[in-house]
Design an enzyme around this catalytic site. Structure first.
Site, PDB file in Angstrom:
ATOM      1  N   ARG A  75     -10.454 -11.510   1.866  1.00 13.46           N
ATOM      2  CA  ARG A  75     -11.251 -12.624   1.340  1.00 13.46           C
ATOM      3  C   ARG A  75     -10.507 -13.950   1.482  1.00 13.46           C
ATOM      4  O   ARG A  75     -11.126 -15.008   1.586  1.00 13.46           O
ATOM      5  CB  ARG A  75     -11.648 -12.330  -0.121  1.00 13.46           C
ATOM      6  CG  ARG A  75     -10.499 -12.139  -1.055  1.00 13.46           C
ATOM      7  CD  ARG A  75     -10.878 -11.377  -2.315  1.00 13.46           C
ATOM      8  NE  ARG A  75     -10.895  -9.922  -2.104  1.00 13.46           N
ATOM      9  CZ  ARG A  75     -11.231  -9.025  -3.031  1.00 13.46           C
ATOM     10  NH1 ARG A  75     -11.584  -9.423  -4.242  1.00 13.46           N
ATOM     11  NH2 ARG A  75     -11.214  -7.738  -2.763  1.00 13.46           N
ATOM     12  N   LYS A 131       0.841  -1.198   0.000  1.00 12.40           N
ATOM     13  CA  LYS A 131       0.000   0.000   0.000  1.00 12.40           C
ATOM     14  C   LYS A 131       0.878   1.251   0.000  1.00 12.40           C
ATOM     15  O   LYS A 131       2.011   1.214   0.466  1.00 12.40           O
ATOM     16  CB  LYS A 131      -0.873   0.018   1.263  1.00 12.40           C
ATOM     17  CG  LYS A 131      -2.033  -0.948   1.256  1.00 12.40           C
ATOM     18  CD  LYS A 131      -2.878  -0.778   2.504  1.00 12.40           C
ATOM     19  CE  LYS A 131      -4.013  -1.781   2.549  1.00 12.40           C
ATOM     20  NZ  LYS A 131      -5.024  -1.571   1.495  1.00 12.40           N
TER      21      LYS A 131
HETATM   22  N1  BES Z   1      -8.209  -3.659   4.287  1.00 14.58           N
HETATM   23  C1  BES Z   1      -8.349  -3.280   2.932  1.00 14.58           C
HETATM   24  C2  BES Z   1      -9.643  -2.503   2.658  1.00 14.58           C
HETATM   25  C3  BES Z   1      -9.742  -1.156   3.314  1.00 14.58           C
HETATM   26  C4  BES Z   1      -9.336  -0.017   2.651  1.00 14.58           C
HETATM   27  C5  BES Z   1     -10.282  -1.033   4.570  1.00 14.58           C
HETATM   28  C6  BES Z   1      -9.446   1.222   3.255  1.00 14.58           C
HETATM   29  C7  BES Z   1     -10.398   0.196   5.170  1.00 14.58           C
HETATM   30  C8  BES Z   1      -9.978   1.330   4.503  1.00 14.58           C
HETATM   31  C9  BES Z   1      -8.363  -4.512   2.045  1.00 14.58           C
HETATM   32  O1  BES Z   1      -7.579  -5.557   2.487  1.00 14.58           O
HETATM   33  C10 BES Z   1      -7.808  -4.069   0.734  1.00 14.58           C
HETATM   34  O2  BES Z   1      -6.677  -3.715   0.681  1.00 14.58           O
HETATM   35  N2  BES Z   1      -8.638  -4.135  -0.301  1.00 14.58           N
HETATM   36  C11 BES Z   1      -8.234  -3.716  -1.586  1.00 14.58           C
HETATM   37  C12 BES Z   1      -8.799  -4.698  -2.564  1.00 14.58           C
HETATM   38  C13 BES Z   1      -8.222  -4.551  -3.946  1.00 14.58           C
HETATM   39  C14 BES Z   1      -6.771  -4.927  -3.957  1.00 14.58           C
HETATM   40  C15 BES Z   1      -9.004  -5.441  -4.872  1.00 14.58           C
HETATM   41  C16 BES Z   1      -8.757  -2.317  -1.843  1.00 14.58           C
HETATM   42  O3  BES Z   1      -9.866  -2.003  -1.388  1.00 14.58           O
HETATM   43  O4  BES Z   1      -8.058  -1.534  -2.444  1.00 14.58           O
HETATM   44 MN    MN Z   2      -5.569  -5.365   1.888  1.00 13.57          MN
END
Ligand code: BES
Ligand code: MN
Ligand code: ZN
Length: 496
Positions: A354, A280
């Site tokens: 997931r 990230k």
């Molecule tokens: N934990 C994150 C989702 C999230 C983002 C929660 C911001 C709270 C605030 C999750 O694991 C994630 O990173 N999801 C990705 C999915 C994508 C790679 C398909 C996302 O939402 O960018």
């Molecule tokens: Mn994630």
């Protein structure tokens, strides 16, 4: 916060802060009228000056009035009399409590009889007041030195109940409200803890602590060795890169009849989500300590329902790991085999929620659950769709949808029903495995739910995406949601 209900007259209440209702068009609530009469019109005089108009969110503090023993009066706007909505009421109560908190008052008193909300009874009002009172005085400053900790004087709320007949009903509502409020505070604490403290092992210890304190609650911790034996290749792949071992935490509460099928709640417990090799961006990455808020809501809900001694069998599951990049982390392109036997091509290691959920969702098939609700900070996309106000709800069962909608409406811990039509499933196609773990840029929350739906065919299921509702960036902190929703959903099962 301490709460009590009392059969008493509001005008003679001895209290540091008496919260009184002012409605729009210069209408006073019945309690405010009584105090106005006792104080020879002191409140109507203030109203005449126009310093408060009665809009929700407005407050005005008056110092001691003649003929009334309260040290302060907190005039509070509640909107148009008879027309106050749930949201306006919550806004008004939150403002009143914030005003009290801003003083050195140690306690506050409210008159239930003068609070009128469209289509809501005294039980509803009481539960909301208790929940909002606890929230108003919540602090998380255990990591600050004593000098930097804020001193809050406000520690007790009394609800004046006009008639003896409803006293019992109100006392019961206070008890339910307290259980839910305590569950929320616990959920907030866990969410707010730093990720170097709150690890998967820490969550497992918390579950054990809860089980120790509660009869009829047992806990089983599945460690990585057992996960391997069970074939949980997806869950394990997420913790490959971390020095912290993954934990699958199973809490069994047997409050119901032996023969009753249990309801299950399953929380995502990523104690820190760096994204893994699909790292990230740096800014705001600290917020990914909140990626275990689903798990925290499971612990908070288990606490609430066991406090209430709910006559229901409930399985609380936490699927916990830390998502880190390292030489042993999983890579984009890796293929893993889930416990269900289905294979997954990991195209993005940041879509890890997931992966930890799917194996937990397969594991709980053995309980033949009456329903399963998973709770996860699953996608950033749900924040784009619904913001901070509604949790995204996805489901394979109309009854569960209706029950969750009702619980959400009642608690005002709101949800919005999102589709998981088959049309979206093909976005998860992979040329090399049964499915990919991401579905491309379109409808990211829906394709995440579609992924989970492939592991939940054997029971009525709903998925709650709480990425937008379980914590806030400004002011930073966990919200304790969706503990009210989950608890009310489980309470509603005992009425069937
Ligand atoms: N934990 C994150 C989702 C999230 C983002 C929660 C911001 C709270 C605030 C999750 O694991 C994630 O990173 N999801 C990705 C999915 C994508 C790679 C398909 C996302 O939402 O960018
Ligand atoms: Mn994630
Ligand atoms: Zn995550």
């Amino acid at each position: 916060m301490e709460f009590q209900s009392k059969n008493a007259q509001v005008a003679s209440a001895k209290t540091d802060a008496l919260i009184l209702a002012v409605y729009e068009n210069k209408t006073l609530g019945s309690g405010a009228q009584a105090v106005d009469a006792a104080s020879e019109g002191a409140i109507s005089a203030v109203l005449k000056h126009g310093d408060i108009s009665g809009k929700p969110g407005e407050t005005l503090i008056l110092q001691a009035l003649k003929g009334c023993p309260a040290k302060r009066i907190v005039l509070t706007g509640f909107g148009k009399h008879g027309d106050t909505s749930d949201g306006q009421f919550r806004k008004a109560i939150a403002a009143a409590f914030a005003a009290v908190k801003g003083t050195v008052a140690k306690d506050a008193t409210l008159d239930l009889a003068e609070l009128v909300v469209k289509n809501r009874d005294a039980t509803w009002l009481t539960r909301q007041i208790v929940e909002l009172g606890e929230a108003a005085t919540y602090t998380f400053d255990q990591y600050k030195s004593k000098d930097n900790q804020k001193k809050i004087h406000f520690a007790k709320t009394t609800l004046c109940v006009a008639d003896k007949a409803s006293e019992k009903e109100i006392a019961a509502a206070v008890a339910t409200g307290k259980a839910i409020a305590a569950g929320m505070s616990y959920t907030k604490d866990l969410g707010n803890l730093p990720p170097n403290v709150c690890t998967p092992t820490y969550l497992a210890e918390e579950a054990k602590k809860l089980a120790k304190a509660v009869e009829k609650l047992t806990v089983k911790i599945i460690d990585e060795k057992e996960m391997k034996e069970l074939g949980m290749g997806a869950l394990l792949s997420v913790s490959y890169g971390s020095a912290q071992p993954a934990k699958l935490i199973i809490m069994e509460y047997k409050g119901g009849k032996k023969s009753d099928k249990p309801h299950a709640i399953v929380g995502k417990g990523i104690t820190f989500d760096t994204g893994g090799i699909s790292l990230k961006p740096g800014p705001d990455m600290d917020q990914m300590k909140f990626d275990m808020c689903g798990a925290a809501s499971v612990l908070g809900t288990m606490k609430a329902i066991t406090d209430m001694k709910l006559p229901l069998n409930v399985i609380g599951v936490i699927t916990s790991a830390e998502n880190m990049p390292s030489g042993t982390a999983s890579r984009p392109g890796d293929i893993v085999t889930t416990m269900s036997g289905q294979t997954v091509e990991i195209l993005n290691t940041d879509a890890e929620g997931r992966l930890v959920l799917c194996d937990a969702l397969t594991y709980i098939e053995r309980y033949e659950p009456a329903s399963v609700v998973d709770i996860a900070t699953l996608t950033g996309a749900i924040i784009v769709s619904l913001g901070a106000h509604a949790t995204g709800m996805f489901s394979n069962n109309d009854t569960v949808v209706e029950q969750l909608k009702q619980a959400a409406d009642y608690t005002q811990d709101r949800v919005w029903h999102m589709p998981i039509w088959d049309d979206y499933q093909s976005q998860l196609d992979s040329p090399f495995a049964d499915m990919a773990n991401i579905g491309g840029p379109k409808a990211g929350s829906i394709t995440a739910a579609c992924f989970l739906s492939r592991f939940t065919k054997k029971y009525p299921w709903a998925h709650l995406d709480i990425a937008g509702t379980s914590f806030l960036g400004q002011p930073k902190g966990a919200t304790g949601r969706p503990v009210p929703l989950l608890t009310e959903y489980l309470i509603s099962q005992t009425r069937l």
